[in-house]
Design a protein around this motif. Structure first.
Motif, PDB file in Angstrom:
ATOM      1  N   MET A   1      34.690  28.562  37.671  1.00 12.01           N
ATOM      2  CA  MET A   1      34.879  30.002  37.836  1.00 12.01           C
ATOM      3  C   MET A   1      33.642  30.778  37.392  1.00 12.01           C
ATOM      4  SD  MET A   1      37.671  30.813  39.355  1.00 12.01           S
ATOM      5  CE  MET A   1      37.501  32.547  39.170  1.00 12.01           C
ATOM      6  N   GLN A   2      32.927  30.225  36.410  1.00 14.76           N
ATOM      7  CA  GLN A   2      31.777  30.952  35.878  1.00 14.76           C
ATOM      8  C   GLN A   2      30.716  31.220  36.941  1.00 14.76           C
ATOM      9  OE1 GLN A   2      30.372  28.983  32.364  1.00 14.76           O
ATOM     10  NE2 GLN A   2      32.355  29.102  31.358  1.00 14.76           N
ATOM     11  N   GLU A   3      30.607  30.331  37.915  1.00 18.37           N
ATOM     12  CA  GLU A   3      29.647  30.545  38.994  1.00 18.37           C
ATOM     13  C   GLU A   3      30.252  31.355  40.130  1.00 18.37           C
ATOM     14  OE1 GLU A   3      30.372  27.363  37.871  1.00 18.37           O
ATOM     15  OE2 GLU A   3      28.633  27.146  36.560  1.00 18.37           O
ATOM     16  N   ILE A   4      31.518  31.112  40.413  1.00 19.27           N
ATOM     17  CA  ILE A   4      32.186  31.770  41.545  1.00 19.27           C
ATOM     18  C   ILE A   4      32.214  33.283  41.384  1.00 19.27           C
ATOM     19  CG2 ILE A   4      34.441  32.074  42.675  1.00 19.27           C
ATOM     20  CD1 ILE A   4      34.874  29.049  42.288  1.00 19.27           C
ATOM     21  N   ILE A   5      32.442  33.755  40.160  1.00 17.06           N
ATOM     22  CA  ILE A   5      32.584  35.204  39.971  1.00 17.06           C
ATOM     23  C   ILE A   5      31.349  35.982  40.411  1.00 17.06           C
ATOM     24  CG2 ILE A   5      34.329  35.035  38.156  1.00 17.06           C
ATOM     25  CD1 ILE A   5      32.071  35.659  36.113  1.00 17.06           C
ATOM     26  N   TRP A   6      30.176  35.371  40.349  1.00 18.90           N
ATOM     27  CA  TRP A   6      28.935  36.079  40.682  1.00 18.90           C
ATOM     28  C   TRP A   6      28.719  36.211  42.193  1.00 18.90           C
ATOM     29  CZ3 TRP A   6      27.847  38.851  36.853  1.00 18.90           C
ATOM     30  CH2 TRP A   6      28.105  38.405  35.571  1.00 18.90           C
ATOM     31  N   ILE A   7      29.516  35.518  42.982  1.00 18.00           N
ATOM     32  CA  ILE A   7      29.414  35.681  44.437  1.00 18.00           C
ATOM     33  C   ILE A   7      29.990  37.039  44.849  1.00 18.00           C
ATOM     34  CG2 ILE A   7      30.064  34.702  46.687  1.00 18.00           C
ATOM     35  CD1 ILE A   7      30.134  31.948  45.246  1.00 18.00           C
ATOM     36  N   PHE A   8      30.968  37.535  44.086  1.00 10.15           N
ATOM     37  CA  PHE A   8      31.583  38.829  44.389  1.00 10.15           C
ATOM     38  C   PHE A   8      30.547  39.954  44.457  1.00 10.15           C
ATOM     39  CE2 PHE A   8      34.840  42.137  42.598  1.00 10.15           C
ATOM     40  CZ  PHE A   8      34.773  42.869  43.766  1.00 10.15           C
ATOM     41  N   PRO A   9      29.703  40.165  43.430  1.00 12.21           N
ATOM     42  CA  PRO A   9      28.724  41.256  43.552  1.00 12.21           C
ATOM     43  C   PRO A   9      27.745  41.069  44.701  1.00 12.21           C
ATOM     44  CG  PRO A   9      28.654  40.285  41.336  1.00 12.21           C
ATOM     45  CD  PRO A   9      29.676  39.540  42.110  1.00 12.21           C
ATOM     46  N   ILE A  10      27.444  39.825  45.036  1.00  9.59           N
ATOM     47  CA  ILE A  10      26.541  39.573  46.168  1.00  9.59           C
ATOM     48  C   ILE A  10      27.205  40.017  47.472  1.00  9.59           C
ATOM     49  CG2 ILE A  10      25.388  37.773  47.526  1.00  9.59           C
ATOM     50  CD1 ILE A  10      25.098  36.237  44.792  1.00  9.59           C
ATOM     51  N   LEU A  11      28.453  39.606  47.682  1.00  7.26           N
ATOM     52  CA  LEU A  11      29.184  40.021  48.892  1.00  7.26           C
ATOM     53  C   LEU A  11      29.343  41.536  48.925  1.00  7.26           C
ATOM     54  CD1 LEU A  11      31.992  37.298  48.974  1.00  7.26           C
ATOM     55  CD2 LEU A  11      30.023  37.484  50.524  1.00  7.26           C
ATOM     56  N   PHE A  12      29.652  42.110  47.773  1.00  5.93           N
ATOM     57  CA  PHE A  12      29.843  43.556  47.679  1.00  5.93           C
ATOM     58  C   PHE A  12      28.596  44.299  48.144  1.00  5.93           C
ATOM     59  CE2 PHE A  12      29.180  47.501  45.424  1.00  5.93           C
ATOM     60  CZ  PHE A  12      30.363  48.184  45.639  1.00  5.93           C
ATOM     61  N   MET A  61      29.374  49.296  42.030  1.00  9.39           N
ATOM     62  CA  MET A  61      28.676  48.064  41.676  1.00  9.39           C
ATOM     63  C   MET A  61      28.676  47.848  40.170  1.00  9.39           C
ATOM     64  SD  MET A  61      27.197  45.478  42.930  1.00  9.39           S
ATOM     65  CE  MET A  61      26.034  44.207  42.583  1.00  9.39           C
ATOM     66  N   VAL A  62      28.473  48.916  39.413  1.00  3.86           N
ATOM     67  CA  VAL A  62      28.519  48.810  37.951  1.00  3.86           C
ATOM     68  C   VAL A  62      29.901  48.318  37.511  1.00  3.86           C
ATOM     69  CG1 VAL A  62      28.469  50.139  35.793  1.00  3.86           C
ATOM     70  CG2 VAL A  62      26.665  50.461  37.507  1.00  3.86           C
ATOM     71  N   LEU A  63      30.945  48.878  38.086  1.00  2.00           N
ATOM     72  CA  LEU A  63      32.305  48.423  37.757  1.00  2.00           C
ATOM     73  C   LEU A  63      32.475  46.948  38.100  1.00  2.00           C
ATOM     74  CD1 LEU A  63      35.203  48.976  36.800  1.00  2.00           C
ATOM     75  CD2 LEU A  63      35.746  49.622  39.173  1.00  2.00           C
ATOM     76  N   CYS A  64      32.013  46.544  39.270  1.00  5.17           N
ATOM     77  CA  CYS A  64      32.087  45.146  39.698  1.00  5.17           C
ATOM     78  C   CYS A  64      31.386  44.242  38.687  1.00  5.17           C
ATOM     79  CB  CYS A  64      31.469  45.001  41.084  1.00  5.17           C
ATOM     80  SG  CYS A  64      31.411  43.325  41.725  1.00  5.17           S
ATOM     81  N   LEU A  65      30.198  44.619  38.270  1.00  8.48           N
ATOM     82  CA  LEU A  65      29.435  43.819  37.307  1.00  8.48           C
ATOM     83  C   LEU A  65      30.106  43.778  35.945  1.00  8.48           C
ATOM     84  CD1 LEU A  65      25.808  44.857  38.290  1.00  8.48           C
ATOM     85  CD2 LEU A  65      26.890  42.622  38.662  1.00  8.48           C
ATOM     86  N   VAL A  66      30.651  44.904  35.503  1.00  9.38           N
ATOM     87  CA  VAL A  66      31.360  44.943  34.212  1.00  9.38           C
ATOM     88  C   VAL A  66      32.550  43.994  34.238  1.00  9.38           C
ATOM     89  CG1 VAL A  66      32.803  46.411  32.722  1.00  9.38           C
ATOM     90  CG2 VAL A  66      30.562  47.223  33.496  1.00  9.38           C
ATOM     91  N   ILE A  67      33.298  44.008  35.336  1.00  2.59           N
ATOM     92  CA  ILE A  67      34.453  43.114  35.462  1.00  2.59           C
ATOM     93  C   ILE A  67      33.998  41.652  35.468  1.00  2.59           C
ATOM     94  CG2 ILE A  67      36.294  42.357  37.037  1.00  2.59           C
ATOM     95  CD1 ILE A  67      36.633  45.399  37.716  1.00  2.59           C
ATOM     96  N   CYS A  68      32.925  41.357  36.164  1.00  2.74           N
ATOM     97  CA  CYS A  68      32.386  39.986  36.164  1.00  2.74           C
ATOM     98  C   CYS A  68      31.941  39.562  34.773  1.00  2.74           C
ATOM     99  CB  CYS A  68      31.227  39.862  37.153  1.00  2.74           C
ATOM    100  SG  CYS A  68      31.713  39.938  38.885  1.00  2.74           S
ATOM    101  N   ILE A  69      31.260  40.435  34.069  1.00  2.00           N
ATOM    102  CA  ILE A  69      30.777  40.122  32.720  1.00  2.00           C
ATOM    103  C   ILE A  69      31.952  39.906  31.758  1.00  2.00           C
ATOM    104  CG2 ILE A  69      29.565  41.108  30.714  1.00  2.00           C
ATOM    105  CD1 ILE A  69      27.626  42.412  32.836  1.00  2.00           C
ATOM    106  N   ILE A  70      32.929  40.798  31.814  1.00  3.71           N
ATOM    107  CA  ILE A  70      34.113  40.643  30.953  1.00  3.71           C
ATOM    108  C   ILE A  70      34.807  39.319  31.248  1.00  3.71           C
ATOM    109  CG2 ILE A  70      36.443  41.526  30.503  1.00  3.71           C
ATOM    110  CD1 ILE A  70      35.216  44.376  30.831  1.00  3.71           C
ATOM    111  N   SER A  71      34.974  39.014  32.530  1.00  3.47           N
ATOM    112  CA  SER A  71      35.619  37.753  32.917  1.00  3.47           C
ATOM    113  C   SER A  71      34.833  36.555  32.405  1.00  3.47           C
ATOM    114  CB  SER A  71      35.764  37.672  34.435  1.00  3.47           C
ATOM    115  OG  SER A  71      36.609  38.689  34.899  1.00  3.47           O
TER     116      SER A  71
END
Length: 172
Positions: A1-12, A61-71
């Protein structure tokens, strides 16, 4: 999951770049159609500027990154999954919008490209997390509420930024 979550901001960002680059011109060409057939949607983008849209996308995008970082640092991926599901639903909405108005809209090409990747990542994530259907539904509900609330903030940001641009004298 640690790698998968970072695909979200890229797609976004790939998806939202299409919107940023094309929406102003598209609105200029199609404003009469929107005003006539879809006045509520038209009003959502009044006033509109590419710069305002970019400001709104940056906020999202900031919200997306914050959610990824928290996760990433808490190991809790429920909010991430819910928001990613909401994002994926939003891609479906763009494709639907294009079908309904029978025209290209800025967001449909990357929506079509990002949609299967997003569905695949959701399926993989649910499998890795071993979430039940009820957990996925709960995460989805939380994600949709989060994104719907943030959409109001993003549109507010877009309008405020656009109004500020049109009412402030720019010094060169």
């Amino acid at each position: 999951m640690q790698e998968i979550i970072w695909i979200f901001p890229i797609l976004f960002i790939v998806h939202d770049m299409e919107e940023i680059m094309g929406l102003e011109l598209w609105l200029k060409k199609n404003r009469a159609l929107l005003d006539r057939k879809y006045p509520k949607i038209s009003n959502t983008y009044n006033p509109y500027s590419t710069e305002g849209m970019a400001a709104a996308v940056m906020e999202e995008m900031v919200l997306c990154l914050v959610i990824c970082i928290i996760s990433r640092f808490t190991g809790f991926y429920g909010l991430w999954l819910g928001v990613f599901i909401a994002y994926t639903f939003h891609l479906v909405v763009h494709v639907g919008q294009s079908i309904i108005i029978k025209k290209y809209i800025p967001a449909v090409i990357t929506g079509i490209i990002c949609l299967p990747v997003s569905i695949w990542l959701i399926a993989i994530s649910i499998s890795i997390l071993s979430y039940s259907i009820s957990q996925v539904l709960a995460c989805s509900l939380i994600g949709i509420v989060t994104i719907a609330g943030n959409l109001k903030i993003a549109h507010w940001t877009m309008h405020v930024f656009t109004k500020k641009l049109t009412t402030t004298e720019v010094l060169v």
